[in-house]
Motif scaffolding. Structure first.
Motif, mmCIF file in Angstrom:
data_model
loop_
_atom_site.group_PDB
_atom_site.id
_atom_site.type_symbol
_atom_site.label_atom_id
_atom_site.label_comp_id
_atom_site.label_asym_id
_atom_site.label_seq_id
_atom_site.Cartn_x
_atom_site.Cartn_y
_atom_site.Cartn_z
ATOM 1 N N UNK A 141 4.424 25.360 -88.401
ATOM 2 C CA UNK A 141 3.088 25.917 -88.233
ATOM 3 C C UNK A 141 2.145 25.014 -87.456
ATOM 4 N N UNK A 142 2.717 24.010 -86.823
ATOM 5 C CA UNK A 142 1.911 23.155 -85.960
ATOM 6 C C UNK A 142 0.984 22.204 -86.705
ATOM 7 N N UNK A 143 1.244 22.022 -87.998
ATOM 8 C CA UNK A 143 0.417 21.076 -88.757
ATOM 9 C C UNK A 143 0.976 19.666 -88.587
ATOM 10 N N UNK A 144 0.159 18.677 -88.871
ATOM 11 C CA UNK A 144 0.656 17.309 -88.663
ATOM 12 C C UNK A 144 1.567 16.887 -89.814
ATOM 13 N N UNK A 145 2.568 16.128 -89.447
ATOM 14 C CA UNK A 145 3.565 15.663 -90.404
ATOM 15 C C UNK A 145 3.657 14.149 -90.260
ATOM 16 N N UNK A 146 3.649 13.462 -91.382
ATOM 17 C CA UNK A 146 3.656 11.990 -91.331
ATOM 18 C C UNK A 146 5.028 11.415 -91.016
ATOM 19 N N UNK A 147 4.977 10.205 -90.521
ATOM 20 C CA UNK A 147 6.205 9.474 -90.191
ATOM 21 C C UNK A 147 7.180 9.455 -91.371
ATOM 22 N N UNK A 148 6.675 9.197 -92.575
ATOM 23 C CA UNK A 148 7.563 9.104 -93.744
ATOM 24 C C UNK A 148 8.188 10.466 -94.087
ATOM 25 N N UNK A 149 7.495 11.531 -93.732
ATOM 26 C CA UNK A 149 8.051 12.870 -93.962
ATOM 27 C C UNK A 149 9.143 13.173 -92.934
ATOM 28 N N UNK A 150 8.915 12.747 -91.689
ATOM 29 C CA UNK A 150 9.958 12.915 -90.669
ATOM 30 C C UNK A 150 11.191 12.096 -91.057
ATOM 31 N N UNK A 151 10.947 10.929 -91.649
ATOM 32 C CA UNK A 151 12.063 10.098 -92.114
ATOM 33 C C UNK A 151 12.916 10.886 -93.110
ATOM 34 N N UNK A 152 12.260 11.615 -93.999
ATOM 35 C CA UNK A 152 13.008 12.409 -94.982
ATOM 36 C C UNK A 152 13.909 13.428 -94.276
ATOM 37 N N UNK A 153 13.383 14.068 -93.222
ATOM 38 C CA UNK A 153 14.193 15.062 -92.489
ATOM 39 C C UNK A 153 15.350 14.403 -91.741
ATOM 40 N N UNK A 154 15.113 13.198 -91.249
ATOM 41 C CA UNK A 154 16.182 12.514 -90.511
ATOM 42 C C UNK A 154 17.279 12.015 -91.444
ATOM 43 N N UNK A 155 16.907 11.805 -92.721
ATOM 44 C CA UNK A 155 17.876 11.174 -93.631
ATOM 45 C C UNK A 155 18.496 12.103 -94.667
ATOM 46 N N UNK A 156 17.959 13.324 -94.799
ATOM 47 C CA UNK A 156 18.500 14.190 -95.856
ATOM 48 C C UNK A 156 19.965 14.568 -95.584
ATOM 49 N N UNK A 157 20.713 14.683 -96.672
ATOM 50 C CA UNK A 157 22.110 15.109 -96.533
ATOM 51 C C UNK A 157 22.301 16.494 -97.136
ATOM 52 N N UNK A 158 21.194 17.179 -97.405
ATOM 53 C CA UNK A 158 21.238 18.494 -98.030
ATOM 54 C C UNK A 158 21.471 19.569 -96.960
ATOM 55 N N UNK A 159 22.659 20.162 -96.994
ATOM 56 C CA UNK A 159 23.012 21.127 -95.943
ATOM 57 C C UNK A 159 22.164 22.391 -95.952
ATOM 58 N N UNK A 160 21.667 22.760 -97.125
ATOM 59 C CA UNK A 160 20.793 23.944 -97.180
ATOM 60 C C UNK A 160 19.492 23.688 -96.446
ATOM 61 N N UNK A 161 18.985 22.486 -96.621
ATOM 62 C CA UNK A 161 17.750 22.110 -95.922
ATOM 63 C C UNK A 161 18.001 22.075 -94.413
ATOM 64 N N UNK A 162 19.144 21.536 -94.030
ATOM 65 C CA UNK A 162 19.446 21.456 -92.595
ATOM 66 C C UNK A 162 19.595 22.850 -91.996
ATOM 67 N N UNK A 163 20.203 23.758 -92.746
ATOM 68 C CA UNK A 163 20.328 25.135 -92.257
ATOM 69 C C UNK A 163 18.950 25.792 -92.146
ATOM 70 N N UNK A 164 18.073 25.471 -93.063
ATOM 71 C CA UNK A 164 16.706 26.002 -92.988
ATOM 72 C C UNK A 164 15.990 25.445 -91.749
ATOM 73 N N UNK A 165 16.201 24.167 -91.489
ATOM 74 C CA UNK A 165 15.635 23.517 -90.294
ATOM 75 C C UNK A 165 16.125 24.233 -89.034
#
Ligand code: 5AD
Ligand code: FES
Length: 353
Positions: free
Chosen positions: A19-43
């Motif tokens: 939605x074009x909102x700002x996302x913090x560095x630490x939140x992007x870190x979570x996306x780069x490091x998650x191993x949850x395949x459901x989350x990745x499929x949602x991405x």
């Protein structure tokens, strides 16, 4: 249960990105490091949606003409680095380059990418003459240059005679990391300055980096994402690092398919309009790498238009695909590949929207 779903922190981050909102560095870190395949499929789904809303199921093609593999640089990862004595060097003439464009035009290409090593054999005047001849013959096409770090004057001269776009990967936006990938005569500072200069002149610019290059970490990737947000490029080229046996990184591990796909989706969500190629390197590490790239948010493919006899010589990394195929074969092969996943190639310059 529904309640739990709505507060999943990972989905929340992805939704905010979408939605074009700002996302913090630490939140992007979570996306780069998650191993949850459901989350990745949602991405992936979100990235695919965002791209579809802007570009539909259109895939843009760029005809890549690798016109010289001479290079004065000595980047540790690259197969055409000057120290590689085993590389068989070649240069195309202006006429040979124009012939590639003519063939490409007939095949439906409306963007030509002239890529080469940093080769001072081609003077500013020589390069400008080549651009002029293409511009004259193909007024309706975009001309993209990808010939490395030049002076402002050189960049301006090319722009004035008809070049419209420029690809210059930044390789890594982290100072220490940059030094580990390049000899000391190259600097991240100059690389970045070139990109901002190109943008100022009026070029549509593309930056980018390799995924999984030696010493890359989540933090260097976060620096890459931050740099992309600052530069606001029109294109971002990312592909896995693939070792080349005749380089200092010949024994290193190659970059992963999964991380490349994940980054494609994140970059799509952060920059909804960006042009994102599913690269040849991605197609090299997996038989359906490029198709998967599209499904994770890419919208460009860049097949090779170089003459068949030089294809095998422009080897930045080992096992490169399509080095034995004619341009026409790649064109129809890609058409089929895109159709197999519900997309289609368009005859269009594919300008940034
Ligand atoms: N593996 C993957 N990509 C590479 N490149 C150079 N060497 C390699 C390699 N070994 C990429 C660089 C360069 C682009 C033209 O190709 O990012 O900018
Ligand atoms: Fe080159 Fe398939 S794209 S042969």
């Amino acid at each position: 249960m529904n309640f739990l779903k709505t507060i999943n922190p990972y989905r929340n981050i992805i939704d905010r990105l979408k939605n074009g909102k700002s996302v913090h560095r630490e939140e992007l870190r979570m996306l780069l490091e998650t191993e949850d395949n459901e989350i990745l499929e949602y991405l992936r789904q979100c990235a695919d949606d965002v791209r579809r809303k802007i570009y539909g199921n259109a895939i843009y093609i760029r005809g890549l003409i690798e016109f010289t593999n001479y290079c004065k640089n000595d980047c540790y990862y690259c197969g055409i680095r000057r120290s590689n004595q085993n590389a068989e060097r070649y240069r195309l003439t202006g006429k040979e380059i124009l012939d590639c464009c003519k063939m490409g035009y007939k095949l439906g290409f409306r963007t030509f990418v002239l890529q080469g090593g940093e080769d001072n054999y081609y003077s500013q005047e020589h390069i400008c003459d080549i651009i002029k001849s293409i511009r004259k013959e193909f007024p309706d096409c975009a001309i993209t240059m990808s010939i490395g770090e030049k002076t402002r004057d050189f960049y301006e001269a090319m722009y004035e005679v008809g070049a419209n776009r420029y690809l210059l990967r930044h390789e890594t936006a982290n100072e220490k990391h940059y030094k580990k990938l390049h000899p000391k005569e190259l600097s991240l500072e100059n690389r970045k300055a070139c990109l901002f200069t190109l943008k100022e002149i009026g070029y549509q610019v593309g930056c980018g980096f390799m995924v999984g290059s030696p010493w890359q970490t989540t933090d260097t990737l976060l620096d890459d994402l931050e740099f992309i947000q600052k530069l606001q490029p029109h294109m971002v080229g990312i592909g896995p690092f693939i070792p080349h046996k005749d380089t200092p990184f010949g024994n290193r591990q190659q970059g992963s398919l999964e991380m490349t796909l994940r980054l494609l989706s994140i970059i799509r969500l952060m920059n909804p309009h960006v042009l994102l190629p599913a690269t040849t390197a991605l197609g090299t590490i997996h038989p359906t790498g490029r198709e998967q790239g599209i499904l994770w948010g890419a919208n460009v493919v860049m097949p090779n238009l170089s003459p068949a006899d030089v294809r095998k010589k422009y080897l930045l990394y080992n096992n490169k695909i399509c080095t034995g195929d004619e341009a026409a074969e790649c064109r129809s092969c890609l058409e089929k590949r895109m159709q197999s996943i519900g997309y289609h190639i368009v005859v269009d310059r594919g300008d940034y929207r």
